[in-house]
Design an enzyme around this catalytic site. Sequence first.
Site, short mmCIF file in Angstrom:
data_model
loop_
_atom_site.label_atom_id
_atom_site.label_comp_id
_atom_site.label_asym_id
_atom_site.label_seq_id
_atom_site.Cartn_x
_atom_site.Cartn_y
_atom_site.Cartn_z
N LYS A 195 0.84 -1.20 0.00
CA LYS A 195 0.00 0.00 0.00
C LYS A 195 0.88 1.25 0.00
O LYS A 195 1.58 1.53 0.97
CB LYS A 195 -0.91 0.06 1.22
CG LYS A 195 -1.93 1.19 1.05
CD LYS A 195 -2.61 1.59 2.33
CE LYS A 195 -1.91 2.69 3.08
NZ LYS A 195 -1.90 3.99 2.40
N GLU A 269 10.07 0.72 10.51
CA GLU A 269 11.06 1.78 10.30
C GLU A 269 10.32 3.08 10.54
O GLU A 269 9.47 3.48 9.75
CB GLU A 269 11.63 1.68 8.88
CG GLU A 269 12.97 2.37 8.74
CD GLU A 269 12.82 3.77 8.23
OE1 GLU A 269 12.68 4.68 9.08
OE2 GLU A 269 12.83 3.95 7.01
N CYS A 303 13.17 10.57 7.33
CA CYS A 303 13.15 10.05 8.69
C CYS A 303 14.52 10.19 9.37
O CYS A 303 14.60 10.35 10.58
CB CYS A 303 12.69 8.60 8.70
SG CYS A 303 13.51 7.61 7.46
N GLU A 400 9.67 15.20 15.98
CA GLU A 400 10.01 15.12 14.55
C GLU A 400 9.14 16.13 13.80
O GLU A 400 7.91 16.04 13.82
CB GLU A 400 9.73 13.70 14.04
CG GLU A 400 10.16 13.50 12.61
CD GLU A 400 9.93 12.06 12.12
OE1 GLU A 400 8.84 11.53 12.35
OE2 GLU A 400 10.85 11.50 11.50
P1 NDP Z 1 1.71 7.53 8.75
O1 NDP Z 1 2.53 6.74 9.69
O2 NDP Z 1 0.30 7.79 9.07
O3 NDP Z 1 1.75 6.88 7.30
C1 NDP Z 1 2.61 5.86 6.84
C2 NDP Z 1 1.83 4.81 6.04
O4 NDP Z 1 0.96 4.09 6.92
C3 NDP Z 1 0.91 5.41 4.99
O5 NDP Z 1 0.83 4.54 3.89
C4 NDP Z 1 -0.39 5.49 5.75
O6 NDP Z 1 -1.50 5.63 4.91
C5 NDP Z 1 -0.39 4.19 6.50
N1 NDP Z 1 -1.25 4.14 7.68
C6 NDP Z 1 -1.79 5.18 8.38
N2 NDP Z 1 -2.51 4.71 9.43
C7 NDP Z 1 -2.41 3.36 9.40
C8 NDP Z 1 -2.91 2.30 10.22
N3 NDP Z 1 -3.66 2.55 11.31
N4 NDP Z 1 -2.60 1.03 9.92
C9 NDP Z 1 -1.82 0.75 8.86
N5 NDP Z 1 -1.33 1.70 8.03
C10 NDP Z 1 -1.60 2.98 8.29
O7 NDP Z 1 2.43 8.90 8.50
P2 NDP Z 1 1.76 10.24 7.97
O8 NDP Z 1 1.76 10.20 6.51
O9 NDP Z 1 0.44 10.49 8.61
O10 NDP Z 1 2.76 11.30 8.52
C11 NDP Z 1 2.66 11.74 9.88
C12 NDP Z 1 4.02 11.97 10.45
O11 NDP Z 1 4.74 10.77 10.46
C13 NDP Z 1 4.87 12.92 9.65
O12 NDP Z 1 4.61 14.23 9.96
C14 NDP Z 1 6.24 12.47 10.03
O13 NDP Z 1 6.62 13.11 11.22
C15 NDP Z 1 6.10 11.00 10.26
N6 NDP Z 1 6.54 10.19 9.13
C16 NDP Z 1 7.70 9.51 9.25
C17 NDP Z 1 8.16 8.76 8.19
C18 NDP Z 1 9.41 8.00 8.27
O14 NDP Z 1 9.93 7.56 7.26
N7 NDP Z 1 9.94 7.80 9.44
C19 NDP Z 1 7.46 8.70 6.92
C20 NDP Z 1 6.20 9.42 6.92
C21 NDP Z 1 5.80 10.13 7.99
P3 NDP Z 1 -1.92 7.15 4.51
O15 NDP Z 1 -0.86 7.65 3.65
O16 NDP Z 1 -3.15 6.98 3.80
O17 NDP Z 1 -2.07 7.89 5.80
#
Ligand code: NDP
Length: 491
Positions: A195, A269, A303, A400
């Site tokens: 996904k 991660e 990240c 973050e």
């Molecule tokens: P999320 O952790 O929500 O998103 C990461 C992935 O998980 C996306 O594909 C998301 O879908 C999906 N997801 C969201 N909720 C669930 C769930 N309950 N069960 C399974 N999968 C889920 O990150 P966000 O995009 O909301 O970003 C929020 C914050 O997270 C950022 O501001 C940043 O600080 C941090 N972040 C950190 C990352 C890293 O690499 N360490 C990467 C991205 C974000 P969808 O996109 O539809 O929400």
Amino acid sequence: MSELERKQDGAPVPADWTYASAPESRDIVQIAERYGHFVGGEWLEPTETYETIAPRDEEPLAAVGHGTEADVGKAVAAARAAYADGWSSLPGSERAKYLFRIARLLQERAREFAVLESLNGGKPIKESRDVDVPLAAAHFFYYAGWADKLEYAFPNRRPRPVGVAGQIIPWNFPLLMLAWKVAPALACGNTVVLKPAETTPLSALLFADVLRQAELPPGVVNIVTGDGRTGAAIVESEDVDKIAFTGSTEVGKEIQRRLAGTGKRLTLELGGKAANIVFDDAALDQAVEGIVNGIYFNQGHVCCAGSRLFVQESIYEPLVAKLERRLSTLRVGDPLDKNTDVGAINSAAQLEKIRELVASGVEEGARIYQPPCVLPEKGYWFVPTVFTNVAQSYRIAQEEIFGPVLSVLTFRTPEEALEKANNTPYGLSAGVWTEKGSRILWMAQRLRAGVVWANTYNRFDPSSPFGGYKESGFGREGGLHGLGPYLEFDE
Ligand code: NDP
């Protein structure tokens, strides 16, 4: 450099050093009006859709399927069938051929992928062209090489695939995170339900076309688009054997809670708040470039971004002066312009989060520096920002931000630098800048971070494992270590 000016009797010099715009053409990419889910090698008509946009100007790009529980169920069933129908028992040397083909196709279609990635995600084209896409191809090449050598990677342990892997990826490196997840899974003989993030589905959907070109057997890789609910449906699916997740710590914890007691394998991660530490014997100009790369690369949506800069007190003033001067030369603007250094913020929600945290920094008493900068009228933008006068307790030093925002702190001794750097719930990465090799080793041994860069930052290679400590997650991606999470062993 249109006009030349004569300086007294000397040679003429250019009067204007501003860059002309150098936009990459988007004609190379064909975006369909509507996309379904890629399941069992075919396009599954979605029951619900949402609109994905370009963050640079909020232009609608396509209607994309919002995966329901039923869609996820079909994808998992297709992955299970493909696993049982021969993929898991295919000789490694045969699996390797598919991975090589995918790698070659990514290289052949590199420009198309780079333009699409910048359009849908907002990152500068020079980064998607020179970093994301080449590294994604390199991952497939690298794991193609391992596919028939698993017995040598894990001698006397008889490795076999885990089964169906559910893979959930974020929006900051959509194609690269796909490659980090899909390549090792396939090399080890697993099948996949992936996904992509809600805001950046298009490069994964174009990747489905690469799979078709590579003639990968149907169902080996399935792609279901949607939001967090679709991700949750993958996590909940009973026939998934392993979950690989990259994203926020909050969602990672939620997934871990849901999987507790199910026996499903999990790698996480998650976030980071990395320390980039500059000692007084470091080459300052080189360090400034590393600091800028560390935090402004990909708008800070990284990240492992070096978001906390620790500067030894004796060089604090010259370093901050150099840094602010360098910041004023960063070009913020159209992600498709080849001269752009800092592109668009990925989404309205992320922009709001950055603004809120930056406001908290000002309120708590930090000094803010933002270079003069003309931002486009439409789209999501944030000026590269440096905070000085930051205390360890401020939210901007703890949380973050995931944006182009740097917090500068100081230290006097290596011990103090170490203590401050480790004073975070995260532990993904760190940087050390010094000319002393012994100090690099001393720091690297003591920093609680999965990756420590020395006199450089944000370097990635498929052969090098990447992953975190503490709230930055567990499990490694890349290198030989990246195979382990996709294998079971007959001990
Ligand atoms: P999320 O952790 O929500 O998103 C990461 C992935 O998980 C996306 O594909 C998301 O879908 C999906 N997801 C969201 N909720 C669930 C769930 N309950 N069960 C399974 N999968 C889920 O990150 P966000 O995009 O909301 O970003 C929020 C914050 O997270 C950022 O501001 C940043 O600080 C941090 N972040 C950190 C990352 C890293 O690499 N360490 C990467 C991205 C974000 P969808 O996109 O539809 O929400």
